[in-house]
Structure formats: C-alpha cells, structure tokens
Write a protein that holds these residues in place. Structure first.
Motif, short mmCIF file in Angstrom:
data_model
loop_
_atom_site.label_atom_id
_atom_site.label_comp_id
_atom_site.label_asym_id
_atom_site.label_seq_id
_atom_site.Cartn_x
_atom_site.Cartn_y
_atom_site.Cartn_z
N VAL A 280 33.42 44.75 40.29
CA VAL A 280 34.61 45.63 40.12
C VAL A 280 35.43 44.00 38.98
CG1 VAL A 280 37.10 45.90 40.07
CG2 VAL A 280 35.16 46.64 42.38
N ILE A 281 35.70 44.67 37.82
CA ILE A 281 36.15 43.97 36.66
C ILE A 281 37.74 45.01 36.44
CG2 ILE A 281 34.83 45.17 34.76
CD1 ILE A 281 34.84 42.80 33.20
N MET A 282 38.21 43.64 36.08
CA MET A 282 39.73 44.14 35.97
C MET A 282 40.11 43.73 34.47
SD MET A 282 40.37 42.93 39.29
CE MET A 282 39.07 41.34 39.21
N PRO A 283 39.52 44.41 33.83
CA PRO A 283 40.14 44.18 31.55
C PRO A 283 41.50 43.97 31.53
CG PRO A 283 38.08 45.19 31.69
CD PRO A 283 38.67 45.50 33.41
N GLY A 284 42.76 45.14 32.21
CA GLY A 284 43.88 44.33 31.72
C GLY A 284 44.23 43.63 32.18
N PHE A 285 43.58 42.91 32.41
CA PHE A 285 44.65 41.55 32.92
C PHE A 285 43.69 40.50 32.39
CE2 PHE A 285 45.21 44.80 36.32
CZ PHE A 285 46.39 44.58 36.65
N ILE A 286 44.25 39.92 31.85
CA ILE A 286 43.87 38.05 31.67
C ILE A 286 44.27 36.89 32.54
CG2 ILE A 286 45.04 36.29 29.70
CD1 ILE A 286 44.01 38.73 28.01
N SER A 287 44.99 36.58 33.43
CA SER A 287 44.89 35.99 34.59
C SER A 287 45.09 36.87 36.16
CB SER A 287 46.21 35.28 34.07
OG SER A 287 46.12 34.81 33.09
N ASP A 288 43.91 36.09 36.58
CA ASP A 288 44.50 36.50 38.23
C ASP A 288 46.13 36.86 38.81
OD1 ASP A 288 41.32 38.13 39.03
OD2 ASP A 288 41.21 35.39 38.60
N VAL A 315 34.96 39.82 39.32
CA VAL A 315 34.25 39.14 38.27
C VAL A 315 35.87 38.88 37.40
CG1 VAL A 315 34.01 39.48 36.03
CG2 VAL A 315 33.09 40.81 37.21
N PRO A 316 35.90 37.47 37.66
CA PRO A 316 36.93 37.28 37.67
C PRO A 316 37.91 37.44 36.20
CG PRO A 316 35.57 35.30 38.54
CD PRO A 316 35.28 36.67 37.89
N CYS A 317 39.40 37.60 36.20
CA CYS A 317 39.66 37.09 35.07
C CYS A 317 39.25 36.46 34.28
CB CYS A 317 41.51 37.67 34.85
SG CYS A 317 42.00 39.47 36.35
N LEU A 318 39.68 35.90 32.10
CA LEU A 318 39.23 34.77 31.56
C LEU A 318 40.47 34.01 32.41
CD1 LEU A 318 39.79 37.27 28.63
CD2 LEU A 318 37.91 36.80 29.92
N ASN A 319 41.74 34.11 32.89
CA ASN A 319 42.01 32.94 33.03
C ASN A 319 42.67 31.78 32.24
OD1 ASN A 319 42.90 34.19 35.57
ND2 ASN A 319 40.63 33.62 36.40
N ASP A 320 42.22 30.36 32.31
CA ASP A 320 42.12 29.85 31.18
C ASP A 320 40.88 29.11 30.92
OD1 ASP A 320 41.59 28.19 33.50
OD2 ASP A 320 43.38 26.81 33.54
N SER A 321 39.75 29.64 30.30
CA SER A 321 38.81 29.63 31.03
C SER A 321 38.44 29.12 28.81
CB SER A 321 37.44 30.94 31.60
OG SER A 321 38.05 31.64 30.16
N ASP A 322 37.83 28.38 28.33
CA ASP A 322 37.54 27.58 27.43
C ASP A 322 37.28 29.73 25.89
OD1 ASP A 322 37.46 25.85 27.70
OD2 ASP A 322 35.07 25.40 27.19
N GLU A 323 36.68 30.31 26.68
CA GLU A 323 36.71 31.82 25.93
C GLU A 323 37.98 32.42 25.70
OE1 GLU A 323 32.55 30.38 27.86
OE2 GLU A 323 34.84 31.05 28.93
N ALA A 324 38.66 32.31 26.88
CA ALA A 324 40.35 33.11 26.43
C ALA A 324 41.41 32.50 25.65
CB ALA A 324 40.92 32.90 28.60
N VAL A 325 41.20 30.85 25.56
CA VAL A 325 41.65 30.25 24.69
C VAL A 325 41.56 30.53 23.78
CG1 VAL A 325 42.81 27.81 24.63
CG2 VAL A 325 42.16 28.54 26.94
N ASP A 326 39.98 30.99 22.80
CA ASP A 326 39.17 31.15 22.59
C ASP A 326 40.12 31.83 22.02
OD1 ASP A 326 38.12 27.92 22.27
OD2 ASP A 326 36.02 29.64 22.73
#
Length: 339
Positions: A280-288, A315-326
């Motif tokens: 399950v992926i939740m693409p409407g949420f940037i952060s968990d 599938v974790p949200c993007l959170n504070d990953s490098d890709e999220a910050v990019d």
C-alpha cells in the motif's frame, strides 16, 4: 482588527530578503485526552473541513465528538508516537524537512515551518521569518493534491496572519504539485527501494489517498482529479496498469457519501479474489502520520489479515529523505525571484 505589537527585530536589508515557509496539517502536543481534544477542536471547527452551519455542528462537536473521540484518537497517536522526540512523526518529519532545506539554501533564504492546526502555528513561522528581516515569503503547503480542505485552508490561515500585521511581507503561495516530475520520481524511487527489501512480491500495489466528501467535489473541489493525475504519472513511471495499481480513498468521517472506492472495503475484498499479498502506498501524504502508520499500517493490516490476507506492507512516505528534500527544494527554487 488590532495590529500585533511585536515589531520584527531586524530591518529589511537593502535588496530585500525572501523567506521560505512550509506548512503541514498539524498534530496534538501529546497523546493525552486534553491535548488531543484541543487539536481536534481546532481541526474540526474549520469551516473548510466541516461545511455544516456552526449552529448545527458546534453542539455536536462540543458534545458527543469531543467527549468520546479524543480518547480513541489518543490511543491511536500513542501507537505511532516518537518516544525519543516526544512528538508525532508528522511533527518530527516536518521539522527535519525545514532543517534540511535550511542547509540546502545555506543561509541565503531563511526557512521556517508551521502547522495549520496546533503548534508551531503558521503565525509563529511568519513572525520567525520577519524577525530575520524577510520582506517576501514563499509559502508551500505540503499537500501534493489540491483541496479546499487542505491547501486552501492553509492559505486562509496565512492570510489571517497577514491581516494582523502592520508591515506585511509580500507573499507567493505555491500551487499543488500532483504530477511534478520531481515528486513522481521521488515516489517511484520510494516504491522500487521498498519492494527491493521484500522477500515476496506483492500481487497489487494499492494507492490510498485521503478521502473527501462527495458533496465537496460536487461543489467544485477537483481533488480527485489531482489524485488521478498523480497515479497516472506514477503508474507510467513504474510500468503498472490500473488493475495492478488501483486507486482508493481512506479516512471517512461521518455518515455522508465520500469519494469512492473506499480503501478498507476494497482491500478486505481482495483475499476472496485470490490476492493475499499487497503493498500500500499513500501518495497524498508527504510525511508519515496517524493516517498512514496507524489507520493503514495497523488497522487496515489487521482487517486484511482477518479477511484471509497473508502479507500487507506499507511503502513509507517520502518523509525527510534526500528525494523529498530535493523535490521541495526544486518547487521552491522554481518560484524564487530572479536576480
């Protein structure tokens, strides 16, 4: 309307200064009854969220809902609470995103973060940036898909703050970004990276977005269209069909009809179709947050297993990953004034 009395500590530099303000939904300060009650009271009193006339809604809210719901919600928050930080994951990740953006902009542009409901408030963040001499603000609500219940109410709160200022900064509000290339690329990588850690292959990758009352859509909210834009782009990036990656909507509240299909009934029906292993992926949420980690990670998983499922992974949200910050950096830099 009264003006605020505190004057920004720093004057505006000769060339001006642009500050960056990111905002998310919000979180209670703790998992106890009164902290959750305060948070829910503010959230559910927002006319953008609950459009019922206050004369009808407030007695219900202040009565049965705020009497019973804080205890249940507090238990849910307790299950996902970050004990080390003594904060909800949403607060931890939003703060970290702001800190990492500060490093990316290397002091050129101050960065602050605020919450639509709870602390730190959007007003606190505006004051922080003006105290650093900012006369221009770029405001980024952290909602990939537009809705009046999310993006618009965050903008509303910013504008309410501006109404209290004697010296207002110029403000640019950034739009939603449902299929921005950086956002889709970050989602694609998060999916591929997570699936690579599994010892089994999911039969379906179910996308679950936060729900919205159908009445809001009938009145002109185009949130479901933005969700479809996100999923169309992500399916193309992953090479998946509609069947392999279906769209669903979670977090219903109240008796009215919401946008369908609903996540829980959809997922509970899968084992009877021979589909017992899903991601399950939740693409409407940037952060968990509570909706991803508890509603899906705990409640939905339990319901799926009880219905005959074998494996459900988030599938974790993007959170504070490098890709999220990019991605956040790219959205902001595209909007910075050109010198």
């Amino acid at each position: 309307m009264a003006f605020i009395s505190n004057i920004p500590a720093k004057p505006v530099p000769p060339g001006g200064k642009t500050g960056i303000l990111i905002a998310n939904l919000g979180t209670p300060d703790g998992t106890d009854y009164f902290s959750v009650r305060r948070y829910l009271g503010e959230f559910l009193s927002d006319r953008r969220v609950i459009e019922a006339p206050p004369a009808l809604w407030q007695p219900i809210l202040q009565g049965i809902i705020l009497t019973t719901r804080p205890s249940k919600s507090g238990e849910a928050y307790a299950r996902i609470w970050d004990r080390k930080e003594d904060a909800s994951p949403l607060r931890v990740y939003t703060r970290s995103q702001a800190e990492k953006l500060t490093q990316r902009f290397e002091g050129e542009h101050p960065v602050a973060w605020g919450m639509r409901y709870g602390k730190p408030s959007i007003a606190d963040a505006v004051e922080e940036l003006m105290d650093q001499g900012c006369d221009r603000l770029i405001f980024l609500p952290l909602y990939p898909q537009y809705s009046a219940t999310t993006t618009a109410t965050a903008n509303d709160q910013l504008f309410r703050t501006l109404m209290t200022l004697r010296r207002q900064p110029a403000v640019q509000t950034l739009p939603a970004f449902p299929d921005h290339p950086k956002y889709i690329a970050a989602l694609e990588k998060s999916v591929r990276d997570h699936l690579a850690t599994l010892s089994w292959k999911p039969q379906r990758l179910v996308a679950s977005f936060h729900g919205l009352p159908k009445l809001c859509v009938d009145k002109g909210d185009y949130y479901p269209d933005d969700c479809e834009r996100t999923l169309t782009a992500l399916r193309a990036a992953l090479g998946l069909s509609d069947e392999q990656m279906p769209i669903t909507f979670q977090s219903r509240f109240g008796p009215m009809e919401w946008v369908q299909p609903y996540t829980a009934p959809f997922v509970e029906a899968l084992p009877k179709q021979g589909i017992t292993r899903i991601a399950v992926i939740m693409p409407g949420f940037i952060s968990d947050c509570i909706e991803t980690l508890d509603e899906i990670g705990n409640e939905l998983r339990e319901e799926f297993i009880e219905a005959g499922g074998e494996e459900l992974t988030l599938v974790p949200c993007l959170n504070d990953s490098d890709e999220a910050v990019d991605m956040l950096e790219a959205l902001i830099r595209e909007s910075l004034p050109q010198r």
